[in-house]
Design a protein around this motif. Structure first.
Motif, PDB file in Angstrom:
ATOM      1  N   UNK A  42     -90.276  17.763 110.001  1.00  0.00           N
ATOM      2  CA  UNK A  42     -90.406  16.294 109.898  1.00  0.00           C
ATOM      3  C   UNK A  42     -91.995  15.801 110.612  1.00  0.00           C
ATOM      4  N   UNK A  43     -92.542  16.482 111.373  1.00  0.00           N
ATOM      5  CA  UNK A  43     -94.062  16.421 111.799  1.00  0.00           C
ATOM      6  C   UNK A  43     -94.899  16.719 110.899  1.00  0.00           C
ATOM      7  N   UNK A  44     -94.968  17.342 109.673  1.00  0.00           N
ATOM      8  CA  UNK A  44     -95.880  17.752 108.832  1.00  0.00           C
ATOM      9  C   UNK A  44     -96.550  16.734 108.204  1.00  0.00           C
ATOM     10  N   UNK A  45     -95.796  15.675 107.808  1.00  0.00           N
ATOM     11  CA  UNK A  45     -96.606  14.598 106.942  1.00  0.00           C
ATOM     12  C   UNK A  45     -97.431  13.572 107.881  1.00  0.00           C
ATOM     13  N   UNK A  49    -101.807  13.196 108.524  1.00  0.00           N
ATOM     14  CA  UNK A  49    -102.725  11.902 108.401  1.00  0.00           C
ATOM     15  C   UNK A  49    -103.048  11.691 109.905  1.00  0.00           C
ATOM     16  N   UNK A  50    -103.248  12.548 110.740  1.00  0.00           N
ATOM     17  CA  UNK A  50    -103.125  12.156 112.212  1.00  0.00           C
ATOM     18  C   UNK A  50    -104.448  11.545 112.527  1.00  0.00           C
ATOM     19  N   UNK A  76    -105.490  17.915 108.977  1.00  0.00           N
ATOM     20  CA  UNK A  76    -104.827  19.078 108.526  1.00  0.00           C
ATOM     21  C   UNK A  76    -103.901  19.084 107.254  1.00  0.00           C
ATOM     22  N   UNK A  77    -104.228  20.176 106.463  1.00  0.00           N
ATOM     23  CA  UNK A  77    -103.243  20.202 105.159  1.00  0.00           C
ATOM     24  C   UNK A  77    -101.850  20.722 105.614  1.00  0.00           C
ATOM     25  N   UNK A  78    -100.945  20.210 104.927  1.00  0.00           N
ATOM     26  CA  UNK A  78     -99.555  20.810 105.316  1.00  0.00           C
ATOM     27  C   UNK A  78     -99.189  22.109 105.253  1.00  0.00           C
ATOM     28  N   UNK A  80    -101.307  24.525 106.063  1.00  0.00           N
ATOM     29  CA  UNK A  80    -102.027  24.857 107.360  1.00  0.00           C
ATOM     30  C   UNK A  80    -100.915  24.666 108.588  1.00  0.00           C
ATOM     31  N   UNK A  81    -100.312  23.523 108.579  1.00  0.00           N
ATOM     32  CA  UNK A  81     -99.407  23.369 109.560  1.00  0.00           C
ATOM     33  C   UNK A  81     -97.891  24.228 109.431  1.00  0.00           C
ATOM     34  N   UNK A  82     -97.749  24.327 108.166  1.00  0.00           N
ATOM     35  CA  UNK A  82     -96.657  25.185 107.972  1.00  0.00           C
ATOM     36  C   UNK A  82     -96.401  26.685 108.357  1.00  0.00           C
ATOM     37  N   UNK A  83     -97.763  27.130 108.764  1.00  0.00           N
ATOM     38  CA  UNK A  83     -97.786  28.385 109.453  1.00  0.00           C
ATOM     39  C   UNK A  83     -97.101  28.386 110.922  1.00  0.00           C
ATOM     40  N   UNK A  84     -97.050  27.298 111.302  1.00  0.00           N
ATOM     41  CA  UNK A  84     -96.012  27.128 112.687  1.00  0.00           C
ATOM     42  C   UNK A  84     -94.728  27.586 112.348  1.00  0.00           C
ATOM     43  N   UNK A  85     -94.260  26.972 111.237  1.00  0.00           N
ATOM     44  CA  UNK A  85     -92.652  27.499 110.915  1.00  0.00           C
ATOM     45  C   UNK A  85     -92.485  29.234 110.943  1.00  0.00           C
ATOM     46  N   UNK A  86     -93.657  29.689 110.259  1.00  0.00           N
ATOM     47  CA  UNK A  86     -93.536  31.143 110.275  1.00  0.00           C
ATOM     48  C   UNK A  86     -93.847  31.753 111.374  1.00  0.00           C
ATOM     49  N   UNK A  87     -94.579  31.316 112.301  1.00  0.00           N
ATOM     50  CA  UNK A  87     -94.731  31.833 113.742  1.00  0.00           C
ATOM     51  C   UNK A  87     -93.620  31.594 114.716  1.00  0.00           C
ATOM     52  N   UNK A  88     -92.747  30.480 114.303  1.00  0.00           N
ATOM     53  CA  UNK A  88     -91.429  30.312 114.953  1.00  0.00           C
ATOM     54  C   UNK A  88     -90.514  31.737 114.922  1.00  0.00           C
ATOM     55  N   UNK A  89     -90.281  31.940 113.755  1.00  0.00           N
ATOM     56  CA  UNK A  89     -89.365  32.932 113.523  1.00  0.00           C
ATOM     57  C   UNK A  89     -89.834  34.527 113.763  1.00  0.00           C
ATOM     58  N   UNK A  90     -91.346  34.726 113.360  1.00  0.00           N
ATOM     59  CA  UNK A  90     -91.869  35.918 113.885  1.00  0.00           C
ATOM     60  C   UNK A  90     -91.649  36.207 115.152  1.00  0.00           C
ATOM     61  N   UNK A  91     -92.145  35.271 116.055  1.00  0.00           N
ATOM     62  CA  UNK A  91     -92.129  35.434 117.515  1.00  0.00           C
ATOM     63  C   UNK A  91     -90.747  35.409 118.195  1.00  0.00           C
ATOM     64  N   UNK A  92     -89.671  34.716 117.501  1.00  0.00           N
ATOM     65  CA  UNK A  92     -88.306  34.559 117.988  1.00  0.00           C
ATOM     66  C   UNK A  92     -87.736  36.108 117.809  1.00  0.00           C
ATOM     67  N   UNK A  93     -88.015  36.665 116.566  1.00  0.00           N
ATOM     68  CA  UNK A  93     -87.600  38.026 116.385  1.00  0.00           C
ATOM     69  C   UNK A  93     -88.006  38.983 117.360  1.00  0.00           C
TER      70      UNK A  93
END
Length: 545
Positions: A42-45, A49-50, A76-78, A80-93
């Motif tokens: 919900x924060x990406x868009x 345009x920050x 930022x490109x979306x 680029x921001x989307x990498x945070x989603x990957x980080x969430x679940x990599x670091x969760x595990x």
């Protein structure tokens, strides 16, 4: 100096008359907060345009990747921001795997407090990253530190709930993990409203929203952590006796396997494969559900005969709104499935439950292309909803599956190690789906047919999962801890015998729990859930107009 003894595990042993139904809302309070990880898109868009506020300020075409990352002059490109989603679940595990053993010894209260500090502190750091326009600070804040909080918060109640509900293991863990699935259902609309409130001509309102949500989540997560209690050693529900090994209970052990030994058993890796394959396929459907609906059914969604490419701009906006409602609908099934399927597993057994997941999943995944091309919108929607219910149900059933196989002593730590399967699936699923789709389109396959091969491949993954599940047998006797090893582990875990638990330490936790306290505890988590469900249903209603 601040006295932190109240966080010690032996200070959380429940006193006589403690109501075990106070523990699930404590777990829900934490899971509903960290579950916002699912809704971070919900924060990406707005973040894209920050700087430009109304329109994104593009980086120079000749700017290198590293320069883009550290630039404070272009948006930022979306991607680029989307990498945070990957980080969430990599670091969760990874954090759950690394610190699961520590959690068993430290107790759920201390783990819950650390999770609150990491998750909410990560949001504060991310707010600073947005304010200074440095995506690396955001990655560090919510991605890395927040991801660690996700892992600890996710597994913090597992062992405790299973020990409080030996008679309803699936239902108990299903209630908590349902909260993780429902976190975005509450957090995403809340974030949307906060961003609109804080938006100004010079700010899109994201950093302010991070700070407010961090404060709200901190209160709820600390309340949940301080509400945790562990049962005294030897406690069991009144009138309940451990199940006799027969029929659906033949794989439930009364002995215990050490977390380090569990990883040496074939059962651990078979269950790891079961979870990884189920989640990979489920993530694939989550990632494709909205695009498939729009690109395959296209004009049919608004009552006209037109392909996706033939639609006008306003018409595409209309079907995008319908697709958003569809996304909300499947999120409800994802959440509900966590409770329903996990509760059902208490009746039919975990292995049988996963057998249903895989057999029914194979049929539904393989049927989706045909349903889509036949224009069977109702059957398509129903199939995807059932698939997502089993995706959520898989997460909720796994902790009870592990407790059945390896015992309850170190199930939280074993569950933490197993969550590396989720991290693997979090990378494999999106990569598999996105690259196959792009390859298909590059080969000239129409968009409406570009998902067919992917669905068949996902069905193939479920066949592998079915085989893994079928091969699971009870753990061999050689892997279980001896009485001496078990006694040593219980000493390290600061567990108290039932008789001694009625002493001063247990009494400090309060004795009997009043019915009013139980009702209030549940109200604090059910009211936000009810609000989130109502908002989601309103969005999903668009699909049926």
């Amino acid at each position: 100096m601040l006295n932190m003894e109240f966080l010690a595990k032996d200070r959380t042993v429940a006193g006589p008359g403690f109501n075990r139904w106070l523990v699930p809302p404590a777990a829900l309070a934490i899971h509903l907060c960290i579950g916002m990880a699912y809704g971070f898109s919900v924060f990406w868009l707005p973040l894209s345009k920050a700087l430009g506020i109304k329109d994104s300020i593009a980086c120079a075409k000749d700017m290198g990747f590293l320069a883009e990352i550290f630039s404070s002059t272009c948006d930022w490109k979306i991607s680029m921001l989307g990498w945070m989603y990957t980080m969430f679940f990599v670091f969760l595990g990874s954090s759950a795997a690394l610190w699961g053993g520590w959690l068993e010894h430290a107790g759920p209260r201390k783990a819950g407090v650390v999770a609150a500090l990491c998750w909410c502190g990560g949001l504060v750091i991310s707010a600073f990253g947005v304010y200074t326009h440095q995506v690396t600070i955001m990655w560090l804040g919510s991605g890395v530190i927040g991801g660690i909080g996700l892992g600890l918060g996710y597994i913090s109640p597992v062992s405790t709930l299973i020990k409080w509900f030996p008679d309803r293991r699936g239902m108990a863990t299903g209630m908590a993990i349902m909260g993780f699935g429902g976190g975005a259902m509450i957090g995403a609309p809340l974030a949307d409203r906060l961003m609109k409130y804080f938006a100004t001509p010079t700010s899109v309102g994201v950093w302010e929203t991070f700070l407010v949500m961090g404060a709200i989540y901190f209160v709820f997560m600390m309340g949940g952590a301080l509400g945790y209690r562990v049962p005294p050693l030897g406690w069991k529900p009144a009138g309940w006796t451990p199940p006799v090994k027969k029929t659906n209970n033949e794989m439930i052990t009364q002995r215990h396997v050490h977390v380090n030994t569990a990883m040496k058993t074939p059962q651990f890796w078979l269950i790891w494969g079961v979870l990884m394959l189920n989640v990979t396929a489920g993530i694939g459907v989550i990632g494709m559900a909205s695009p498939i609906l729009q690109e395959v059914f296209a004009g049919q969604l608004i009552g006209i005969q037109a392909t996706f490419n033939e639609l006008t701009g306003p018409q595409k906006v209309m079907i995008a709104s319908i697709a958003a409602g569809f996304t909300g609908l499947i999120s409800l099934f994802n959440i509900g499935g966590r409770f329903v399927w996990a509760s059902l597993s208490d009746l039919i057994g975990r292995k049988s439950t996963y057998f249903i997941f895989f057999v029914l999943g194979i049929i539904l995944y393989a049927s989706i292309p045909s349903l889509a091309h036949a224009g069977s919108l109702t059957l398509f929607v129903a199939s995807v909803c059932i698939i997502l219910s089993m995706y959520g149900g898989g997460f909720a059933t796994i902790p009870a599956y592990l407790a059945d196989m390896f015992g309850t002593q170190m199930v939280g730590a074993i569950h933490g190690r197993l969550l590396t399967a989720w991290s693997t699936a979090g990378i494999l699923g999106p990569v598999l789906v996105n690259y196959i789709r792009e390859y298909q389109i590059a080969q000239g396959v129409p968009k409406a047919q570009a998902y067919d091969v992917t669905m068949y491949i996902l069905a193939g993954l479920l066949v592998l999962g079915l085989l893994c599940n079928m091969m699971i047998r009870p753990v061999a006797a050689k892997y279980f801890m001896s009485e001496q090893e078990l006694a040593k582990e219980r000493q390290l875990a600061h567990e108290r015998e039932l008789a001694s638990a009625t002493g001063a330490v247990a009494a400090s936790n309060g004795g009997s729990s009043s019915p009013v306290t139980v009702v209030l505890a549940w109200a604090l988590v059910l009211i936000p859930i009810a609000w989130g469900v109502s908002v989601t249903i309103q969005k999903a209603a668009v699909l049926f107009k």
